[in-house]
Design a protein around this motif. Sequence first.
Motif, PDB file in Angstrom:
ATOM      1  N   MET A 100      72.033 -64.626  25.511  1.00 13.39           N
ATOM      2  CA  MET A 100      73.204 -63.874  25.961  1.00 13.39           C
ATOM      3  C   MET A 100      74.439 -64.286  25.157  1.00 13.39           C
ATOM      4  SD  MET A 100      74.910 -63.651  29.789  1.00 13.39           S
ATOM      5  CE  MET A 100      73.410 -62.969  30.499  1.00 13.39           C
ATOM      6  N   ASN A 101      75.243 -63.318  24.779  1.00 14.97           N
ATOM      7  CA  ASN A 101      76.448 -63.605  24.016  1.00 14.97           C
ATOM      8  C   ASN A 101      77.450 -64.406  24.851  1.00 14.97           C
ATOM      9  OD1 ASN A 101      75.550 -62.126  21.762  1.00 14.97           O
ATOM     10  ND2 ASN A 101      76.292 -60.214  22.661  1.00 14.97           N
ATOM     11  N   LYS A 102      78.276 -65.168  24.159  1.00 13.26           N
ATOM     12  CA  LYS A 102      79.305 -65.939  24.835  1.00 13.26           C
ATOM     13  C   LYS A 102      80.574 -65.092  24.996  1.00 13.26           C
ATOM     14  CE  LYS A 102      77.724 -70.392  23.026  1.00 13.26           C
ATOM     15  NZ  LYS A 102      78.097 -71.573  22.204  1.00 13.26           N
ATOM     16  N   ALA A 103      81.244 -65.263  26.114  1.00  8.88           N
ATOM     17  CA  ALA A 103      82.489 -64.529  26.352  1.00  8.88           C
ATOM     18  C   ALA A 103      83.543 -65.488  26.889  1.00  8.88           C
ATOM     19  CB  ALA A 103      82.260 -63.391  27.342  1.00  8.88           C
ATOM     20  N   ILE A 104      84.755 -65.285  26.428  1.00  7.23           N
ATOM     21  CA  ILE A 104      85.912 -66.027  26.935  1.00  7.23           C
ATOM     22  C   ILE A 104      86.911 -64.990  27.424  1.00  7.23           C
ATOM     23  CG2 ILE A 104      87.811 -67.605  26.374  1.00  7.23           C
ATOM     24  CD1 ILE A 104      86.037 -68.695  24.092  1.00  7.23           C
ATOM     25  N   THR A 105      87.365 -65.149  28.650  1.00  9.06           N
ATOM     26  CA  THR A 105      88.365 -64.234  29.184  1.00  9.06           C
ATOM     27  C   THR A 105      89.678 -64.984  29.360  1.00  9.06           C
ATOM     28  OG1 THR A 105      87.761 -64.675  31.496  1.00  9.06           O
ATOM     29  CG2 THR A 105      86.595 -62.883  30.375  1.00  9.06           C
ATOM     30  N   ILE A 106      90.770 -64.303  29.057  1.00 11.32           N
ATOM     31  CA  ILE A 106      92.078 -64.953  29.125  1.00 11.32           C
ATOM     32  C   ILE A 106      93.032 -64.149  30.007  1.00 11.32           C
ATOM     33  CG2 ILE A 106      94.093 -65.723  27.810  1.00 11.32           C
ATOM     34  CD1 ILE A 106      92.272 -66.231  25.446  1.00 11.32           C
ATOM     35  N   GLY A 107      93.399 -64.733  31.132  1.00 14.64           N
ATOM     36  CA  GLY A 107      94.474 -64.194  31.948  1.00 14.64           C
ATOM     37  C   GLY A 107      95.727 -64.951  31.547  1.00 14.64           C
ATOM     38  N   ARG A 108      96.892 -64.300  31.661  1.00 14.93           N
ATOM     39  CA  ARG A 108      98.085 -65.020  31.191  1.00 14.93           C
ATOM     40  C   ARG A 108      99.344 -64.475  31.827  1.00 14.93           C
ATOM     41  NH1 ARG A 108      97.140 -59.910  29.951  1.00 14.93           N
ATOM     42  NH2 ARG A 108      98.260 -59.055  28.198  1.00 14.93           N
ATOM     43  N   GLN A 109     100.278 -65.383  32.059  1.00 16.34           N
ATOM     44  CA  GLN A 109     101.611 -64.989  32.458  1.00 16.34           C
ATOM     45  C   GLN A 109     102.309 -64.359  31.264  1.00 16.34           C
ATOM     46  OE1 GLN A 109     103.398 -68.655  33.850  1.00 16.34           O
ATOM     47  NE2 GLN A 109     102.984 -68.133  35.991  1.00 16.34           N
ATOM     48  N   PHE A 110     103.177 -63.403  31.536  1.00 15.00           N
ATOM     49  CA  PHE A 110     103.920 -62.757  30.465  1.00 15.00           C
ATOM     50  C   PHE A 110     104.824 -63.784  29.777  1.00 15.00           C
ATOM     51  CE2 PHE A 110     107.470 -59.928  29.001  1.00 15.00           C
ATOM     52  CZ  PHE A 110     106.721 -59.195  28.094  1.00 15.00           C
ATOM     53  N   GLY A 111     104.708 -63.881  28.454  1.00 13.98           N
ATOM     54  CA  GLY A 111     105.525 -64.828  27.706  1.00 13.98           C
ATOM     55  C   GLY A 111     104.926 -66.212  27.574  1.00 13.98           C
ATOM     56  N   SER A 112     103.719 -66.400  28.060  1.00 11.20           N
ATOM     57  CA  SER A 112     103.106 -67.734  28.009  1.00 11.20           C
ATOM     58  C   SER A 112     102.384 -68.014  26.695  1.00 11.20           C
ATOM     59  CB  SER A 112     102.111 -67.901  29.165  1.00 11.20           C
ATOM     60  OG  SER A 112     101.019 -67.005  29.005  1.00 11.20           O
ATOM     61  N   GLY A 113     102.196 -66.983  25.873  1.00 11.79           N
ATOM     62  CA  GLY A 113     101.482 -67.177  24.613  1.00 11.79           C
ATOM     63  C   GLY A 113      99.993 -66.946  24.717  1.00 11.79           C
ATOM     64  N   GLY A 114      99.545 -66.354  25.809  1.00 18.58           N
ATOM     65  CA  GLY A 114      98.112 -66.143  26.009  1.00 18.58           C
ATOM     66  C   GLY A 114      97.467 -65.236  24.980  1.00 18.58           C
ATOM     67  N   ARG A 115      98.195 -64.197  24.594  1.00 19.19           N
ATOM     68  CA  ARG A 115      97.657 -63.272  23.592  1.00 19.19           C
ATOM     69  C   ARG A 115      97.506 -63.975  22.237  1.00 19.19           C
ATOM     70  NH1 ARG A 115     100.642 -58.112  23.972  1.00 19.19           N
ATOM     71  NH2 ARG A 115      98.947 -57.546  25.391  1.00 19.19           N
ATOM     72  N   GLU A 116      98.513 -64.734  21.842  1.00 17.93           N
ATOM     73  CA  GLU A 116      98.429 -65.478  20.579  1.00 17.93           C
ATOM     74  C   GLU A 116      97.284 -66.476  20.625  1.00 17.93           C
ATOM     75  OE1 GLU A 116     100.920 -68.755  17.906  1.00 17.93           O
ATOM     76  OE2 GLU A 116     101.925 -67.744  19.570  1.00 17.93           O
ATOM     77  N   LEU A 117      97.138 -67.131  21.752  1.00 18.02           N
ATOM     78  CA  LEU A 117      96.057 -68.098  21.902  1.00 18.02           C
ATOM     79  C   LEU A 117      94.710 -67.411  21.730  1.00 18.02           C
ATOM     80  CD1 LEU A 117      95.829 -70.941  24.495  1.00 18.02           C
ATOM     81  CD2 LEU A 117      93.862 -69.472  24.102  1.00 18.02           C
ATOM     82  N   GLY A 118      94.555 -66.246  22.353  1.00 21.10           N
ATOM     83  CA  GLY A 118      93.301 -65.510  22.251  1.00 21.10           C
ATOM     84  C   GLY A 118      92.985 -65.107  20.828  1.00 21.10           C
ATOM     85  N   LYS A 119      93.995 -64.599  20.113  1.00 15.75           N
ATOM     86  CA  LYS A 119      93.792 -64.173  18.724  1.00 15.75           C
ATOM     87  C   LYS A 119      93.409 -65.341  17.828  1.00 15.75           C
ATOM     88  CE  LYS A 119      96.789 -60.097  18.487  1.00 15.75           C
ATOM     89  NZ  LYS A 119      98.015 -59.517  17.857  1.00 15.75           N
ATOM     90  N   ARG A 120      94.168 -66.426  17.956  1.00 14.75           N
ATOM     91  CA  ARG A 120      93.898 -67.588  17.106  1.00 14.75           C
ATOM     92  C   ARG A 120      92.524 -68.196  17.403  1.00 14.75           C
ATOM     93  NH1 ARG A 120      98.039 -70.275  14.363  1.00 14.75           N
ATOM     94  NH2 ARG A 120     100.131 -69.388  14.577  1.00 14.75           N
ATOM     95  N   LEU A 121      92.169 -68.240  18.680  1.00 17.90           N
ATOM     96  CA  LEU A 121      90.882 -68.816  19.054  1.00 17.90           C
ATOM     97  C   LEU A 121      89.736 -67.943  18.551  1.00 17.90           C
ATOM     98  CD1 LEU A 121      89.439 -71.097  20.554  1.00 17.90           C
ATOM     99  CD2 LEU A 121      89.588 -69.720  22.648  1.00 17.90           C
ATOM    100  N   ALA A 122      89.904 -66.631  18.633  1.00 18.33           N
ATOM    101  CA  ALA A 122      88.868 -65.717  18.140  1.00 18.33           C
ATOM    102  C   ALA A 122      88.662 -65.905  16.640  1.00 18.33           C
ATOM    103  CB  ALA A 122      89.254 -64.273  18.456  1.00 18.33           C
ATOM    104  N   GLU A 123      89.753 -66.049  15.909  1.00 20.68           N
ATOM    105  CA  GLU A 123      89.661 -66.264  14.460  1.00 20.68           C
ATOM    106  C   GLU A 123      88.962 -67.585  14.162  1.00 20.68           C
ATOM    107  OE1 GLU A 123      93.644 -66.060  13.060  1.00 20.68           O
ATOM    108  OE2 GLU A 123      93.838 -63.884  13.380  1.00 20.68           O
ATOM    109  N   LYS A 124      89.295 -68.606  14.925  1.00 22.87           N
ATOM    110  CA  LYS A 124      88.723 -69.935  14.703  1.00 22.87           C
ATOM    111  C   LYS A 124      87.219 -69.955  15.000  1.00 22.87           C
ATOM    112  CE  LYS A 124      89.577 -74.429  13.988  1.00 22.87           C
ATOM    113  NZ  LYS A 124      90.212 -74.956  12.759  1.00 22.87           N
ATOM    114  N   LEU A 125      86.820 -69.249  16.043  1.00 29.40           N
ATOM    115  CA  LEU A 125      85.422 -69.266  16.468  1.00 29.40           C
ATOM    116  C   LEU A 125      84.583 -68.194  15.787  1.00 29.40           C
ATOM    117  CD1 LEU A 125      85.946 -69.742  20.320  1.00 29.40           C
ATOM    118  CD2 LEU A 125      85.102 -71.472  18.719  1.00 29.40           C
ATOM    119  N   GLY A 126      85.246 -67.210  15.185  1.00 33.21           N
ATOM    120  CA  GLY A 126      84.513 -66.088  14.603  1.00 33.21           C
ATOM    121  C   GLY A 126      84.045 -65.099  15.659  1.00 33.21           C
TER     122      GLY A 126
END
Length: 200
Positions: free
Chosen positions: A1-27
Amino acid sequence: MNKAITIGRQFGSGGRELGKRLAEKLGYAYYDSEIISQISQKTDLAESYVKQILEHNPIANYPITIGRTFYSQPSAAVMQANTVYAEQSNIITEMADKSDCIIVGRCADYILKDRHPLRVFVYADKASRMARCREKGHETLTDMQLWRKIRTVDRHRAKYYSFYTGLSWGDKFNYDLCINTTNAQIKDIVEALTHLVASR
């Protein structure tokens, strides 16, 4: 089964940036606004309207206490919101079927619960969130206006999440990892997260 990471975030907390950077790092594949585009294509609803349903909560006045049980004659807005949520669930499931992925928001942690994703929630203090929002182009708003906007976005996210999941958005018991980005560099957090994901 494929791995999935879900990210909930407060507005302005940087959650979207974290998700993008982590996706790039992990492929991993990264999904966020792409979900809105796909919902629009499959429902023939305008992207702007789908975004309104998902982010501006047209069902906010519908009684939260009834959860998913609707009155015998639900309004057109509620019926369309349910259609969008159903299609959102299908799309998110399909995305998780395709490859390892990171999905930001959209109740993905609940939709994929049977797959046991790594459920992350990102938060920060008021000053950090306002500073990040300023960096992203909200410099024309006064401090009072900006904080009101931040709180409004969070309130809509919380209501939407609660309506469809029956759970409390941001409650630590609904996540595997809660990350405080106050005074932190997102890239440093991503480094630590990368090791955590590799050990799972």
